[in-house]
Design a protein around this motif. Structure first.
Motif, PDB file in Angstrom:
ATOM      1  N   VAL A  31       0.479   2.451 -10.797  1.00 38.89           N
ATOM      2  CA  VAL A  31       0.216   3.149 -12.055  1.00 38.89           C
ATOM      3  C   VAL A  31      -0.342   4.734 -11.769  1.00 38.89           C
ATOM      4  CG1 VAL A  31      -0.236   2.467 -14.122  1.00 38.89           C
ATOM      5  CG2 VAL A  31      -1.084   1.280 -12.222  1.00 38.89           C
ATOM      6  N   SER A  32      -1.239   4.719 -10.462  1.00 42.79           N
ATOM      7  CA  SER A  32      -1.643   6.001 -10.382  1.00 42.79           C
ATOM      8  C   SER A  32      -0.860   6.863  -9.603  1.00 42.79           C
ATOM      9  CB  SER A  32      -3.272   5.779  -9.499  1.00 42.79           C
ATOM     10  OG  SER A  32      -2.692   5.141  -8.260  1.00 42.79           O
ATOM     11  N   GLY A  33       0.359   6.504  -9.332  1.00 43.45           N
ATOM     12  CA  GLY A  33       1.236   7.528  -8.664  1.00 43.45           C
ATOM     13  C   GLY A  33       1.183   7.333  -7.079  1.00 43.45           C
ATOM     14  N   LYS A  34       0.522   6.475  -6.585  1.00 46.24           N
ATOM     15  CA  LYS A  34       0.082   6.211  -5.041  1.00 46.24           C
ATOM     16  C   LYS A  34       1.814   5.482  -4.536  1.00 46.24           C
ATOM     17  CE  LYS A  34      -2.761   4.553  -1.559  1.00 46.24           C
ATOM     18  NZ  LYS A  34      -4.022   3.852  -1.071  1.00 46.24           N
ATOM     19  N   VAL A  35       2.020   5.970  -3.380  1.00 44.12           N
ATOM     20  CA  VAL A  35       3.225   5.315  -2.816  1.00 44.12           C
ATOM     21  C   VAL A  35       3.132   4.419  -1.814  1.00 44.12           C
ATOM     22  CG1 VAL A  35       5.399   6.189  -1.360  1.00 44.12           C
ATOM     23  CG2 VAL A  35       4.258   7.807  -2.953  1.00 44.12           C
ATOM     24  N   HIS A  36       3.532   3.299  -1.880  1.00 48.81           N
ATOM     25  CA  HIS A  36       3.713   2.152  -1.049  1.00 48.81           C
ATOM     26  C   HIS A  36       4.937   1.854  -0.423  1.00 48.81           C
ATOM     27  CE1 HIS A  36      -0.552   1.041  -3.041  1.00 48.81           C
ATOM     28  NE2 HIS A  36       0.199   1.583  -4.014  1.00 48.81           N
ATOM     29  N   LEU A  37       4.698   1.248   1.012  1.00 48.08           N
ATOM     30  CA  LEU A  37       5.775   0.897   1.745  1.00 48.08           C
ATOM     31  C   LEU A  37       5.661  -0.455   2.123  1.00 48.08           C
ATOM     32  CD1 LEU A  37       8.411   2.314   3.006  1.00 48.08           C
ATOM     33  CD2 LEU A  37       7.039   2.541   5.194  1.00 48.08           C
ATOM     34  N   ASP A  38       6.792  -1.079   2.052  1.00 52.96           N
ATOM     35  CA  ASP A  38       7.122  -2.633   2.566  1.00 52.96           C
ATOM     36  C   ASP A  38       7.236  -2.711   3.885  1.00 52.96           C
ATOM     37  OD1 ASP A  38       7.126  -5.224   2.472  1.00 52.96           O
ATOM     38  OD2 ASP A  38       9.175  -5.449   1.440  1.00 52.96           O
ATOM     39  N   PHE A  39       6.299  -2.887   4.643  1.00 52.57           N
ATOM     40  CA  PHE A  39       6.328  -2.841   6.020  1.00 52.57           C
ATOM     41  C   PHE A  39       6.995  -4.172   6.787  1.00 52.57           C
ATOM     42  CE2 PHE A  39       3.161   0.455   5.497  1.00 52.57           C
ATOM     43  CZ  PHE A  39       3.602   1.345   6.633  1.00 52.57           C
ATOM     44  N   LYS A  40       7.302  -5.122   5.717  1.00 57.48           N
ATOM     45  CA  LYS A  40       7.957  -6.360   6.004  1.00 57.48           C
ATOM     46  C   LYS A  40       9.251  -6.164   6.109  1.00 57.48           C
ATOM     47  CE  LYS A  40       4.389  -8.913   6.023  1.00 57.48           C
ATOM     48  NZ  LYS A  40       3.640  -9.885   7.466  1.00 57.48           N
ATOM     49  N   ASN A  41       9.960  -5.133   5.715  1.00 56.44           N
ATOM     50  CA  ASN A  41      11.315  -4.977   5.725  1.00 56.44           C
ATOM     51  C   ASN A  41      11.486  -3.951   6.921  1.00 56.44           C
ATOM     52  OD1 ASN A  41      14.010  -4.018   5.164  1.00 56.44           O
ATOM     53  ND2 ASN A  41      13.546  -3.143   2.828  1.00 56.44           N
ATOM     54  N   PRO A  42      12.450  -4.426   7.767  1.00 50.74           N
ATOM     55  CA  PRO A  42      12.745  -3.706   8.913  1.00 50.74           C
ATOM     56  C   PRO A  42      13.289  -2.310   8.700  1.00 50.74           C
ATOM     57  CG  PRO A  42      13.274  -6.149   9.298  1.00 50.74           C
ATOM     58  CD  PRO A  42      13.035  -5.545   7.767  1.00 50.74           C
ATOM     59  N   ARG A  43      14.272  -2.341   7.769  1.00 48.28           N
ATOM     60  CA  ARG A  43      14.898  -0.933   7.270  1.00 48.28           C
ATOM     61  C   ARG A  43      13.935   0.116   6.851  1.00 48.28           C
ATOM     62  NH1 ARG A  43      20.675  -2.972   4.164  1.00 48.28           N
ATOM     63  NH2 ARG A  43      21.048  -4.056   5.847  1.00 48.28           N
ATOM     64  N   ALA A  44      12.654  -0.549   6.211  1.00 50.85           N
ATOM     65  CA  ALA A  44      11.882   0.601   5.539  1.00 50.85           C
ATOM     66  C   ALA A  44      11.210   1.024   6.754  1.00 50.85           C
ATOM     67  CB  ALA A  44      10.875  -0.162   4.600  1.00 50.85           C
TER      68      ALA A  44
END
Length: 599
Positions: A31-44
């Protein structure tokens, strides 16, 4: 993390997502606009690595889906550590030509690409897997670094053999050195052209470039120096079987699951015998090429393997070796480097842990306890304490404002000082009534007649003998050495000392080899005398061997120095079985002496 590692400050995912659409595809926003990345995803994870390489190093890298995705902070830690070894141990400057070997470049070819782009080094890289070799070759071509990186396809069991002496490799390394000389010569020529007036005034400054002359100079340099490569590096497969790759089975219960998804093919993570077998073979082959390669390095993935690898390294007898650790997030790796060049001192490059360990403990010296507030006066006080503790002191440097000494202690004599003081007081009281007490105890035992005495009297007798145990043992030894033939042992014992007291003394000493007077027979044959002498010599040799094997419990350096208007004592821990706690205890003893002097 290394002080020069750019990822000590985490990258901005928001900037990456705005710049690289392929990375933005795996990002989520709160909601605050912070970016998150799913490190459990090898492609990410793969998109993050390729985006960082493009943004921070201008490297276009593609990695196949089923191959290892390198973590950049660890790779940079390893390269920056090698840079420290070359700078501080080998004394290379920034313009020195550096040629290295990377064993197993992987599909990303990350070490050669980063080394060539960031440090300007040249690499010979090997790879056994065909898909990884093709991908690495493509990455080198896409970044136009084929002049600095040469890749060679090898068999899976090849480390150094069939690589260093191969003709194509030798030809490429010669061309690489030639290009390096040409670049330097052309740069000098352009600098001279930019200053035509200076060249006219000084015609000797003009640069005449001759390619044949440069090539001849390179060959001449190679003849003078046998080293073809400056260093080697390797990130070996850590595991010996596929079951070991499940790190959760051997991790601590409270550690939690890994934050990032595991990547890489089986051959990139598993090798026969694991990393111990792989690195041991590398150490063995390094002895064959010790005059071709200046510094050998490799990563270690498991802390439990460090001791085994150090033992294997000791059998190769390198002139110098060093161990360091790489910390990035929750992942720990270790690096080991060794060399056969006696001019290199690799241990000059300290790891962060070593530097933290070597921080001194500081004790400020108060003015009130010294009539003359100076460094020599403070050292006289400290030296008196050390003399009281019976430690070995060696003065390293002495001046008016600075004194440095090395201290070795074989016993923790600084412990239990109050207890020792009370014992000394009791012994002082006992010494004033010593003869009277001994006579009284002996008379009581003799009056019993039947050889029986109370427990209280026995303890009193043992305590009395214990006070003089050193003197009695000396006398008994003199008897057994010289006087047993003439039966003069009774002369070494006071007339008022009974046989029971002697046996108590022998038992109080607690030595299985102690010989009481009662055990010495009246008449000895020559054979019995020889056995007795041999037994005593054996005991002396045993005690001598124990003394030689005695290790110091504390080794430290003490520095008394004046900083401004204050005088301080700095204690640096060097080693010893007591650890750093022993140094803290020694400093506490000195603080107690400052508060309440007893010495």
């Amino acid at each position: 993390m290394h002080p020069r590692n750019p990822y000590r400050t985490p990258p901005s995912f928001k900037k990456l997502s705005m710049k690289f659409p392929e990375f933005r595809a795996y990002c989520t926003y709160d909601v605050s606009g912070k970016v998150h990345l799913d490190f459990k995803n090898p492609r990410a994870v793969r998109a993050l690595t390729t985006s960082l390489l493009d943004q921070d190093f201008d490297l276009k890298v593609s990695i196949p889906d089923d191959r290892l995705v390198p973590t950049l902070p660890l790779r940079l830690n390893y390269l920056l550590w090698i840079e420290d070894l070359l700078t501080h141990a080998a004394h290379y400057d920034s313009e020195h030509f550096v040629l290295a070997i990377d064993i197993g470049v992987g599909a990303a070819c990350v070490y050669p690409l980063l080394g060539a782009k960031r440090f300007g080094w040249c690499f010979v890289g090997t790879e056994s897997d065909q898909l990884s070799f093709t991908s690495a070759h493509t990455n080198v071509q896409n970044n136009n670094l084929q002049d600095k990186i040469f890749l060679k396809k090898v068999e899976s069991n090849i480390i150094f053999k069939d690589v260093i002496g191969e003709e194509k490799v030798k030809s490429w390394t010669l061309e690489c050195k030639l290009r390096s000389k040409v670049d330097i010569a052309e740069c000098s020529k352009k600098c001279a052209e930019c200053e035509p007036q200076a060249s006219q005034l000084n015609p000797q400054n003009e640069v005449n470039f001759d390619e044949g002359q440069v090539k001849a100079e390179i060959k001449k340099t190679e003849e003078c120096s046998t080293y073809l490569y400056d260093f080697t590096m390797c990130n070996p497969p850590f595991f010996s079987c596929e079951e070991e790759t499940d790190t959760m089975k051997k991790s601590k219960k409270d550690r939690g699951e890994p934050l990032s998804a595991p990547t890489g093919a089986i051959h990139e993570k598993v090798t026969e015998g694991g990393e111990i077998s792989f690195i041991t073979k590398m150490i063995e082959e390094s002895q064959l090429f010790k005059d071709k390669i200046r510094i050998f390095t490799t990563l270690i993935g498991t802390k439990a393997h460090i001791k085994l690898i150090k033992n294997a390294l000791s059998t190769a007898s390198p002139s110098c070796s060093v161990l360091t650790e790489f910390c990035q997030g929750r992942t720990m790796r270790w690096g080991v480097a060794w060399t056969f060049d006696p001019s290199l001192k690799l241990n000059q490059v300290k790891s962060k842990k070593d530097m933290a360990t070597n921080k001194p403990l500081i004790l400020m010296m108060p003015r009130s306890l010294m009539s003359v507030y100076s460094v020599p006066s403070a050292w006289n006080m400290i030296n008196k304490w050390l003399h009281h503790l019976k430690v070995k002191v060696q003065v390293l440097k002495s001046s008016k404002y600075f004194i440095s000494v090395n201290v070795k202690a074989f016993k923790a004599t600084w412990l239990h000082q109050r207890r020792k003081e009370r014992q000394n007081m009791r012994r002082g009281v006992g010494a004033s009534n010593g003869n009277m007490n001994i006579d009284g105890n002996n008379s009581e035992i003799i009056e019993n007649g039947n050889g029986r005495s109370s427990k209280r009297k026995r303890e009193a007798g043992a305590e009395t003998c214990g006070d003089h145990d050193g003197e009695m043992m000396m006398k008994v030894n003199i008897c057994t050495d010289r006087d047993f033939k003439t039966n003069r042992c009774s002369e070494a014992i006071p007339k008022n000392q009974s046989s029971l007291d002697c046996s108590l003394t022998s038992s109080h000493l607690g030595s299985p080899h102690s010989i009481s007077v009662k055990e010495i027979p009246q008449n000895h044959s020559k054979q019995e005398n020889l056995k007795l002498t041999q037994g005593k010599d054996k005991l002396q040799n045993l005690n001598k061997g124990k003394q030689e094997r005695l290790e110091s419990i504390l080794r430290c350096n003490l520095q008394v120095k004046q900083s401004g208007a204050l005088i301080s004592l700095e204690a640096f821990y060097l080693g010893g079985s007591s650890g750093k706690d022993g140094l803290n205890q020694l400093l506490q003893f000195m603080r107690n002496q400052l508060a309440k002097p007893t010495v």
